[in-house]
Each structure stands twice: as structure tokens, then as C-alpha cells.
Write a protein that holds these residues in place. Sequence first.
Motif, PDB file in Angstrom:
ATOM      1  N   ARG A 101       0.812  -1.221   0.000  1.00  0.00           N
ATOM      2  CA  ARG A 101       0.000   0.000   0.000  1.00  0.00           C
ATOM      3  C   ARG A 101       0.847   1.272   0.000  1.00  0.00           C
ATOM      4  NH1 ARG A 101      -2.380  -0.991   6.032  1.00  0.00           N
ATOM      5  NH2 ARG A 101      -0.687  -0.086   7.271  1.00  0.00           N
ATOM      6  N   ASP A 102       2.156   1.134   0.312  1.00  0.00           N
ATOM      7  CA  ASP A 102       3.046   2.293   0.338  1.00  0.00           C
ATOM      8  C   ASP A 102       3.882   2.434  -0.936  1.00  0.00           C
ATOM      9  OD1 ASP A 102       2.198   3.007   2.901  1.00  0.00           O
ATOM     10  OD2 ASP A 102       3.640   1.660   3.857  1.00  0.00           O
ATOM     11  N   TRP A 103       3.666   1.540  -1.917  1.00  0.00           N
ATOM     12  CA  TRP A 103       4.371   1.710  -3.193  1.00  0.00           C
ATOM     13  C   TRP A 103       3.890   2.991  -3.858  1.00  0.00           C
ATOM     14  CZ3 TRP A 103       2.997  -3.905  -5.016  1.00  0.00           C
ATOM     15  CH2 TRP A 103       3.800  -4.810  -4.308  1.00  0.00           C
ATOM     16  N   PRO A 104       4.796   3.820  -4.390  1.00  0.00           N
ATOM     17  CA  PRO A 104       4.376   5.079  -5.040  1.00  0.00           C
ATOM     18  C   PRO A 104       3.439   4.816  -6.223  1.00  0.00           C
ATOM     19  CG  PRO A 104       6.746   5.035  -4.667  1.00  0.00           C
ATOM     20  CD  PRO A 104       6.263   3.650  -4.384  1.00  0.00           C
ATOM     21  N   LEU A 105       2.391   5.607  -6.310  1.00  0.00           N
ATOM     22  CA  LEU A 105       1.448   5.454  -7.426  1.00  0.00           C
ATOM     23  C   LEU A 105       2.125   5.691  -8.767  1.00  0.00           C
ATOM     24  CD1 LEU A 105      -1.815   7.124  -6.054  1.00  0.00           C
ATOM     25  CD2 LEU A 105      -1.512   4.740  -6.756  1.00  0.00           C
ATOM     26  N   SER A 106       3.219   6.475  -8.756  1.00  0.00           N
ATOM     27  CA  SER A 106       3.926   6.752 -10.005  1.00  0.00           C
ATOM     28  C   SER A 106       4.564   5.503 -10.594  1.00  0.00           C
ATOM     29  CB  SER A 106       5.005   7.813  -9.774  1.00  0.00           C
ATOM     30  OG  SER A 106       5.951   7.359  -8.801  1.00  0.00           O
ATOM     31  N   LEU A 107       4.759   4.451  -9.761  1.00  0.00           N
ATOM     32  CA  LEU A 107       5.379   3.220 -10.230  1.00  0.00           C
ATOM     33  C   LEU A 107       4.358   2.130 -10.552  1.00  0.00           C
ATOM     34  CD1 LEU A 107       8.451   2.918  -7.838  1.00  0.00           C
ATOM     35  CD2 LEU A 107       8.361   3.875 -10.140  1.00  0.00           C
ATOM     36  N   VAL A 108       3.113   2.352 -10.177  1.00  0.00           N
ATOM     37  CA  VAL A 108       2.053   1.370 -10.442  1.00  0.00           C
ATOM     38  C   VAL A 108       0.995   2.049 -11.301  1.00  0.00           C
ATOM     39  CG1 VAL A 108       0.342  -0.168  -9.420  1.00  0.00           C
ATOM     40  CG2 VAL A 108       2.485   0.259  -8.228  1.00  0.00           C
ATOM     41  N   PRO A 109       0.712   1.533 -12.498  1.00  0.00           N
ATOM     42  CA  PRO A 109      -0.209   2.215 -13.401  1.00  0.00           C
ATOM     43  C   PRO A 109      -1.640   2.223 -12.865  1.00  0.00           C
ATOM     44  CG  PRO A 109       0.233   0.016 -14.216  1.00  0.00           C
ATOM     45  CD  PRO A 109       1.142   0.235 -13.051  1.00  0.00           C
ATOM     46  N   GLN A 110      -2.420   3.171 -13.347  1.00  0.00           N
ATOM     47  CA  GLN A 110      -3.838   3.174 -13.027  1.00  0.00           C
ATOM     48  C   GLN A 110      -4.482   1.932 -13.632  1.00  0.00           C
ATOM     49  OE1 GLN A 110      -5.321   5.609 -11.057  1.00  0.00           O
ATOM     50  NE2 GLN A 110      -3.190   6.219 -10.755  1.00  0.00           N
ATOM     51  N   ALA A 111      -5.543   1.460 -13.001  1.00  0.00           N
ATOM     52  CA  ALA A 111      -6.212   0.253 -13.498  1.00  0.00           C
ATOM     53  C   ALA A 111      -6.690   0.435 -14.933  1.00  0.00           C
ATOM     54  CB  ALA A 111      -7.390  -0.091 -12.580  1.00  0.00           C
ATOM     55  N   SER A 112      -7.072   1.660 -15.282  1.00  0.00           N
ATOM     56  CA  SER A 112      -7.571   1.929 -16.637  1.00  0.00           C
ATOM     57  C   SER A 112      -6.479   1.806 -17.693  1.00  0.00           C
ATOM     58  CB  SER A 112      -8.183   3.336 -16.698  1.00  0.00           C
ATOM     59  OG  SER A 112      -7.216   4.312 -16.330  1.00  0.00           O
ATOM     60  N   GLU A 113      -5.209   1.807 -17.280  1.00  0.00           N
ATOM     61  CA  GLU A 113      -4.099   1.726 -18.227  1.00  0.00           C
ATOM     62  C   GLU A 113      -3.692   0.297 -18.558  1.00  0.00           C
ATOM     63  OE1 GLU A 113      -0.834   3.876 -16.613  1.00  0.00           O
ATOM     64  OE2 GLU A 113      -1.897   5.769 -16.455  1.00  0.00           O
ATOM     65  N   LEU A 114      -4.192  -0.671 -17.811  1.00  0.00           N
ATOM     66  CA  LEU A 114      -3.717  -2.044 -17.970  1.00  0.00           C
ATOM     67  C   LEU A 114      -3.929  -2.589 -19.374  1.00  0.00           C
ATOM     68  CD1 LEU A 114      -4.841  -3.582 -14.559  1.00  0.00           C
ATOM     69  CD2 LEU A 114      -2.516  -3.051 -15.293  1.00  0.00           C
ATOM     70  N   GLU A 115      -5.045  -2.251 -20.008  1.00  0.00           N
ATOM     71  CA  GLU A 115      -5.344  -2.790 -21.329  1.00  0.00           C
ATOM     72  C   GLU A 115      -4.377  -2.291 -22.396  1.00  0.00           C
ATOM     73  OE1 GLU A 115      -7.421  -5.215 -22.140  1.00  0.00           O
ATOM     74  OE2 GLU A 115      -7.769  -5.398 -19.992  1.00  0.00           O
ATOM     75  N   LEU A 128       0.809  -6.560  -9.239  1.00  0.00           N
ATOM     76  CA  LEU A 128       1.309  -5.598  -8.265  1.00  0.00           C
ATOM     77  C   LEU A 128       0.280  -4.522  -7.943  1.00  0.00           C
ATOM     78  CD1 LEU A 128       4.970  -5.196  -9.581  1.00  0.00           C
ATOM     79  CD2 LEU A 128       4.186  -6.532  -7.624  1.00  0.00           C
ATOM     80  N   ALA A 129      -0.418  -4.027  -8.973  1.00  0.00           N
ATOM     81  CA  ALA A 129      -1.443  -3.005  -8.741  1.00  0.00           C
ATOM     82  C   ALA A 129      -2.583  -3.580  -7.914  1.00  0.00           C
ATOM     83  CB  ALA A 129      -1.966  -2.478 -10.076  1.00  0.00           C
ATOM     84  N   GLY A 130      -2.932  -4.839  -8.167  1.00  0.00           N
ATOM     85  CA  GLY A 130      -3.983  -5.486  -7.398  1.00  0.00           C
ATOM     86  C   GLY A 130      -3.586  -5.689  -5.957  1.00  0.00           C
ATOM     87  N   LEU A 131      -2.342  -6.111  -5.740  1.00  0.00           N
ATOM     88  CA  LEU A 131      -1.850  -6.325  -4.376  1.00  0.00           C
ATOM     89  C   LEU A 131      -1.813  -5.008  -3.611  1.00  0.00           C
ATOM     90  CD1 LEU A 131      -0.833  -8.440  -2.407  1.00  0.00           C
ATOM     91  CD2 LEU A 131       1.476  -8.065  -3.288  1.00  0.00           C
ATOM     92  N   ARG A 132      -1.395  -3.938  -4.300  1.00  0.00           N
ATOM     93  CA  ARG A 132      -1.374  -2.621  -3.659  1.00  0.00           C
ATOM     94  C   ARG A 132      -2.787  -2.200  -3.275  1.00  0.00           C
ATOM     95  NH1 ARG A 132      -2.080   2.670  -3.934  1.00  0.00           N
ATOM     96  NH2 ARG A 132      -0.418   4.072  -3.197  1.00  0.00           N
ATOM     97  N   ALA A 133      -3.738  -2.432  -4.181  1.00  0.00           N
ATOM     98  CA  ALA A 133      -5.125  -2.050  -3.915  1.00  0.00           C
ATOM     99  C   ALA A 133      -5.710  -2.839  -2.745  1.00  0.00           C
ATOM    100  CB  ALA A 133      -5.965  -2.263  -5.177  1.00  0.00           C
ATOM    101  N   ILE A 134      -5.413  -4.134  -2.700  1.00  0.00           N
ATOM    102  CA  ILE A 134      -5.912  -4.967  -1.592  1.00  0.00           C
ATOM    103  C   ILE A 134      -5.364  -4.464  -0.264  1.00  0.00           C
ATOM    104  CG2 ILE A 134      -5.794  -7.268  -0.559  1.00  0.00           C
ATOM    105  CD1 ILE A 134      -5.856  -8.408  -3.420  1.00  0.00           C
ATOM    106  N   ASP A 135      -4.067  -4.192  -0.226  1.00  0.00           N
ATOM    107  CA  ASP A 135      -3.432  -3.742   1.011  1.00  0.00           C
ATOM    108  C   ASP A 135      -3.942  -2.367   1.427  1.00  0.00           C
ATOM    109  OD1 ASP A 135      -1.741  -4.047   3.188  1.00  0.00           O
ATOM    110  OD2 ASP A 135      -0.009  -3.170   2.160  1.00  0.00           O
ATOM    111  N   ALA A 136      -4.346  -1.558   0.430  1.00  0.00           N
ATOM    112  CA  ALA A 136      -4.845  -0.213   0.717  1.00  0.00           C
ATOM    113  C   ALA A 136      -6.356  -0.194   0.955  1.00  0.00           C
ATOM    114  CB  ALA A 136      -4.500   0.728  -0.444  1.00  0.00           C
ATOM    115  N   GLY A 137      -7.015  -1.337   0.821  1.00  0.00           N
ATOM    116  CA  GLY A 137      -8.457  -1.400   1.025  1.00  0.00           C
ATOM    117  C   GLY A 137      -9.261  -0.854  -0.127  1.00  0.00           C
ATOM    118  N   ASP A 138      -8.682  -0.831  -1.318  1.00  0.00           N
ATOM    119  CA  ASP A 138      -9.361  -0.317  -2.515  1.00  0.00           C
ATOM    120  C   ASP A 138      -9.958  -1.483  -3.296  1.00  0.00           C
ATOM    121  OD1 ASP A 138     -10.181   0.862  -4.865  1.00  0.00           O
ATOM    122  OD2 ASP A 138      -8.264   1.829  -5.311  1.00  0.00           O
ATOM    123  N   ALA A 139     -11.178  -1.875  -2.952  1.00  0.00           N
ATOM    124  CA  ALA A 139     -11.803  -3.048  -3.559  1.00  0.00           C
ATOM    125  C   ALA A 139     -12.098  -2.849  -5.039  1.00  0.00           C
ATOM    126  CB  ALA A 139     -13.095  -3.385  -2.815  1.00  0.00           C
TER     127      ALA A 139
END
Length: 262
Positions: A101-115, A128-139
Motif C-alpha cells: 500500500r506504500d508503493w508510489p502510485l507513479s510506479l504502479v499504473p492506473q487500473a484503466s491503463e492495464l489494457e 502488483l497493482a492489485g496487491l497494492r489495492a488490496i493492502d490499501a483497502g481499494d476493492a
Amino acid sequence: MSRGEVAIHVAAGPATNIATALLIYVVMPKDAGVGLANSLWWLALISAGYFGLVNLVPFSTSGTRSDGGQLLDLAVSPRSHLAGQQLQQVVNLSRDGVRPRDWPLSLVPQASELESIKPPIRTSYAYLAGLRAIDAGDATTAGICACSLVKDFDTAEGAAATGIALMMATYAAACTRDSELLAAWLPHIGEHWVDLRAQVLWLKAVQARLELRTHDALQFARESRELMASVIDEGSRVFLGDQLDLLEAELGSSDHAMRVRA
């Protein structure tokens, strides 16, 4: 780093070798005739020129791209190449103890960018983005990443398939609390180059808790804690430790309530 900065960094190696070869040619004596000294000059020139030119040829060896290959990737698919660079930075942060959850957002793309990112980089990034979201409580973000991983699962092999299964099971255990989804993905967690026993035992503990098998859940959680040292990076250990704390608190409350009712 920007695309241009990455290109300069990658090209610096071959450019240095070629420049060294040219410098040797300029300063070497041209009338030395045949002899050891002359042979050494030519050996140095050919070696420097050879390594510089060969590294500009696009090829891969043991999963590592040559400088030329990296430059080609940067030209043909710059987004995927830069994503790979950012991915390595995230891995390094996790090794240094930075939890997801503390990984910088600048290093993990927005979910909309995955495609817009090609596999296998997309698969790694969704993980990695999913793991960050889970740890941050972003369902919401975790759900989008999970959908992206499911799309890549059919074509994934070996460690990549295991990584997807691990992430999906983690999503089910820590985010949706869906026992059926968890049970469906757990068997797909196969061989991997890192030791996943502690994570798998935690997942089994959560599954047992969801199925109201309190004794089994406590046993699996205990065994998971015993294997915490086997988790390869500190960031993952912190995340797993927190999940075990939450589970054990939940199990303690449940066990206490059962004793009161009895």
C-alpha cells in the motif's frame, strides 16, 4: 526515467565501446609493423568494436535483452518497456521492506491503463497493482486488476500462471471473502521459483475460517507464521503478517463467542 533518458542510459554501453575502439584506432601507431605491441593494439581495437556492435544487435539470452533489444523494444513498444523498468523498481522497494500500500502510485499504473500494456508486463503490473489495492483497502481497483489477470491466465505458463492464481486467491481471501472463489484458485498455485508455502497456508487458513472450521484455520495460521522467514521479501512479510493478525483476531473472537454460547 523518461523514454529519452532510458534510451540514453541503454545506448551508453555500446556507444562507449565503439568510442573506445575509435580512440584506439586514432592513437595506435600505424607503422609499428608486425610484433607483439602491434598485435595488442589491434586486439584492443577489435574487442572494443566487437562488443559495441554486438550489443546493438537485438537478442535475448537467459531472459535478458541485449542493449540493442532494449532499444528496439523502446522504439516499438515504449509503454511496455518503461513499465518493465518501473516494475523492477517496485520489486526493489518490496525487498527493502516497503509494503504494497506504500508503493508510489507513479510506479504502479492506473487500473484503466492495464489494457494498453502487453502481456507479460501487463500480468505483472496487474498483480502488483492489485496487491497494492488490496493492502490499501481499494476493492474497486483490486477487482479491475483481478479481471485483467483472469484474461491472461489461459495463456500464462509456469511461474506466471502460479502468480495469477496466488493473486486471485489473495483477492478472494483478503478482499471479497469469497470461499468459492478462493477454493477455485488455490489448486492452481503450483511450482514457483520462490517459496510460497507461508502464503498458501494463510490462504488455507482463511478458507477454513470461511467454512467455519475454526480448529483447522488456527492450525494453518500457526504453520504459516512458522514459515514467515521463508517469504523472499520484507514487504510481502509485512503484508502477510498483518493478514495473519487480522485472521487470528477474528478466529479468537469467534472461538470466544462459541465458548460463551456453550
